[in-house]
Scaffold this motif. Structure first.
Motif, mmCIF file in Angstrom:
data_model
loop_
_atom_site.group_PDB
_atom_site.id
_atom_site.type_symbol
_atom_site.label_atom_id
_atom_site.label_comp_id
_atom_site.label_asym_id
_atom_site.label_seq_id
_atom_site.Cartn_x
_atom_site.Cartn_y
_atom_site.Cartn_z
ATOM 1 N N GLU A 123 0.813 -1.297 0.170
ATOM 2 C CA GLU A 123 0.026 -0.044 0.031
ATOM 3 C C GLU A 123 0.680 1.335 -0.274
ATOM 4 O OE1 GLU A 123 -2.574 -0.656 3.246
ATOM 5 O OE2 GLU A 123 -3.669 -2.095 2.308
ATOM 6 N N MET A 124 2.007 1.316 0.720
ATOM 7 C CA MET A 124 3.016 2.426 0.984
ATOM 8 C C MET A 124 3.593 2.613 -0.555
ATOM 9 S SD MET A 124 6.579 2.939 2.460
ATOM 10 C CE MET A 124 7.221 1.754 1.554
ATOM 11 N N VAL A 125 3.838 1.684 -1.477
ATOM 12 C CA VAL A 125 4.596 1.569 -2.543
ATOM 13 C C VAL A 125 3.507 2.140 -3.529
ATOM 14 C CG1 VAL A 125 5.410 0.381 -4.616
ATOM 15 C CG2 VAL A 125 6.412 0.107 -2.031
ATOM 16 N N CYS A 126 2.248 1.693 -3.521
ATOM 17 C CA CYS A 126 1.140 2.285 -4.394
ATOM 18 C C CYS A 126 0.944 3.704 -4.077
ATOM 19 C CB CYS A 126 -0.128 1.421 -4.259
ATOM 20 S SG CYS A 126 0.039 -0.128 -4.870
ATOM 21 N N ARG A 127 0.897 4.084 -2.967
ATOM 22 C CA ARG A 127 0.703 5.526 -2.524
ATOM 23 C C ARG A 127 1.836 6.398 -3.231
ATOM 24 N NH1 ARG A 127 -0.915 3.720 2.220
ATOM 25 N NH2 ARG A 127 1.379 4.290 3.200
ATOM 26 N N LEU A 128 3.011 5.844 -2.877
ATOM 27 C CA LEU A 128 4.317 6.458 -3.591
ATOM 28 C C LEU A 128 4.190 6.777 -5.043
ATOM 29 C CD1 LEU A 128 7.204 5.026 -1.387
ATOM 30 C CD2 LEU A 128 6.151 7.395 -1.119
ATOM 31 N N ILE A 129 3.777 5.660 -5.681
ATOM 32 C CA ILE A 129 3.726 5.684 -7.108
ATOM 33 C C ILE A 129 2.606 6.743 -7.538
ATOM 34 C CG2 ILE A 129 2.844 4.178 -9.159
ATOM 35 C CD1 ILE A 129 4.226 1.837 -8.118
ATOM 36 N N GLU A 130 1.445 6.721 -6.882
ATOM 37 C CA GLU A 130 0.549 7.805 -7.156
ATOM 38 C C GLU A 130 0.972 9.107 -6.954
ATOM 39 O OE1 GLU A 130 -2.595 7.395 -8.573
ATOM 40 O OE2 GLU A 130 -2.086 5.111 -8.660
ATOM 41 N N GLY A 131 1.933 9.397 -6.274
ATOM 42 C CA GLY A 131 2.519 10.801 -5.953
ATOM 43 C C GLY A 131 3.501 11.133 -7.159
ATOM 44 N N LEU A 132 3.979 10.368 -8.066
ATOM 45 C CA LEU A 132 4.866 10.503 -9.247
ATOM 46 C C LEU A 132 3.981 11.640 -10.124
ATOM 47 C CD1 LEU A 132 6.486 7.147 -10.201
ATOM 48 C CD2 LEU A 132 7.348 8.947 -8.826
ATOM 49 N N PRO A 133 4.852 12.312 -10.745
ATOM 50 C CA PRO A 133 4.328 13.425 -11.983
ATOM 51 C C PRO A 133 3.347 12.421 -12.849
ATOM 52 C CG PRO A 133 6.620 13.933 -11.291
ATOM 53 C CD PRO A 133 6.141 12.493 -10.665
ATOM 54 N N ASP A 134 2.603 12.884 -13.242
ATOM 55 C CA ASP A 134 1.419 12.397 -14.262
ATOM 56 C C ASP A 134 2.133 11.412 -15.183
ATOM 57 O OD1 ASP A 134 -0.576 13.427 -12.886
ATOM 58 O OD2 ASP A 134 -1.157 15.009 -14.461
ATOM 59 N N ARG A 135 2.886 11.832 -16.424
ATOM 60 C CA ARG A 135 3.434 11.032 -17.306
ATOM 61 C C ARG A 135 4.335 9.900 -16.796
ATOM 62 N NH1 ARG A 135 6.904 13.821 -21.667
ATOM 63 N NH2 ARG A 135 8.472 13.195 -20.062
ATOM 64 N N CYS A 136 5.085 10.429 -15.777
ATOM 65 C CA CYS A 136 6.185 9.555 -14.980
ATOM 66 C C CYS A 136 5.464 8.172 -14.457
ATOM 67 C CB CYS A 136 6.904 10.373 -14.099
ATOM 68 S SG CYS A 136 8.373 9.445 -13.234
ATOM 69 N N ARG A 137 4.196 8.663 -13.822
ATOM 70 C CA ARG A 137 3.577 7.694 -13.089
ATOM 71 C C ARG A 137 3.156 6.797 -14.245
ATOM 72 N NH1 ARG A 137 -0.215 10.452 -10.814
ATOM 73 N NH2 ARG A 137 -1.702 10.342 -12.485
ATOM 74 N N GLU A 138 2.516 7.173 -15.302
ATOM 75 C CA GLU A 138 1.882 6.339 -16.444
ATOM 76 C C GLU A 138 2.969 5.523 -16.727
ATOM 77 O OE1 GLU A 138 -1.229 7.087 -20.003
ATOM 78 O OE2 GLU A 138 -0.334 8.686 -19.199
ATOM 79 N N VAL A 139 4.072 6.208 -17.280
ATOM 80 C CA VAL A 139 5.346 5.170 -17.871
ATOM 81 C C VAL A 139 5.755 4.146 -17.016
ATOM 82 C CG1 VAL A 139 7.561 5.601 -18.779
ATOM 83 C CG2 VAL A 139 6.043 7.032 -19.472
#
Length: 180
Positions: free
Chosen positions: A110-126
């Motif tokens: 869950e922590m890693v998922c939250r951290l991924i959600e906090g990435l900038p949009d395109r960076c998160r998507e890629v």
């Protein structure tokens, strides 16, 4: 036999066949019986429709073997007490993770998922396409309409940001611990 079942048997049972054979030699005292019992176990397990529910292949293998041995002894109606005692004393330890470990794993996930959600949009998507969905660099670039070079840079950027966020969380926990 289904290819998935064969692969499961290869990955989850075959590594323990030597151990199982040594145990059967002690119990059965007959190499022919040993081969028959192992073959019977593989056939029974291979006939299953789905093995995905089995968490511990070794324990399952021993359970099936124990069942076969007991059935054979009942059919023979002549039981060697040493063999029966050996079978009855077989307690295979369940190596599945403890409840605490499962909970800890869920919290980390869950922590890693939250951290991924906090990435900038395109960076998160890629990052999600490459690391979570395991698309190739080319597939990711084609789906997003960007170059493979950008995909590579965004994945590296995402990893760097995640590692920094994890490092910051660890440092915060250490400071919290020393403040108490």
């Amino acid at each position: 036999m289904d290819d998935g079942i064969i692969a499961w048997i290869g990955a989850n049972l075959l590594p323990f066949e030597g151990e199982v054979r040594r145990w059967l030699r002690r119990v059965s005292k007959s190499r022919d019986l040993e081969d028959d019992i192992i073959q019977d176990a593989y056939c029974r397990i291979g006939a299953a429709q789905d093995l995905s529910h089995i968490r511990n292949g070794r324990a399952y293998f021993y359970t099936v073997l124990r069942s076969i041995m007991i059935e054979r002894f009942r059919r023979e109606k002549i039981i060697k007490f040493e063999s029966l005692a050996e079978i009855e004393s077989l307690h295979v330890i369940d190596e599945s993770p403890s409840a605490e470990r499962v909970l800890s794993g869920q919290q980390q996930y869950e922590m890693v998922c939250r951290l991924i959600e906090g990435l900038p949009d395109r960076c998160r998507e890629v990052f999600t396409m490459r690391k979570v969905h395991q698309l190739s660099q080319r597939e990711t670039a084609e789906r997003l309409g960007i170059s493979e070079n950008i995909v590579e840079k965004d994945v590296a950027r995402g990893m760097k940001l995640l590692m920094q966020a994890i490092s910051d969380l660890d440092a915060g926990e250490q400071q919290e611990g020393t403040a108490r």
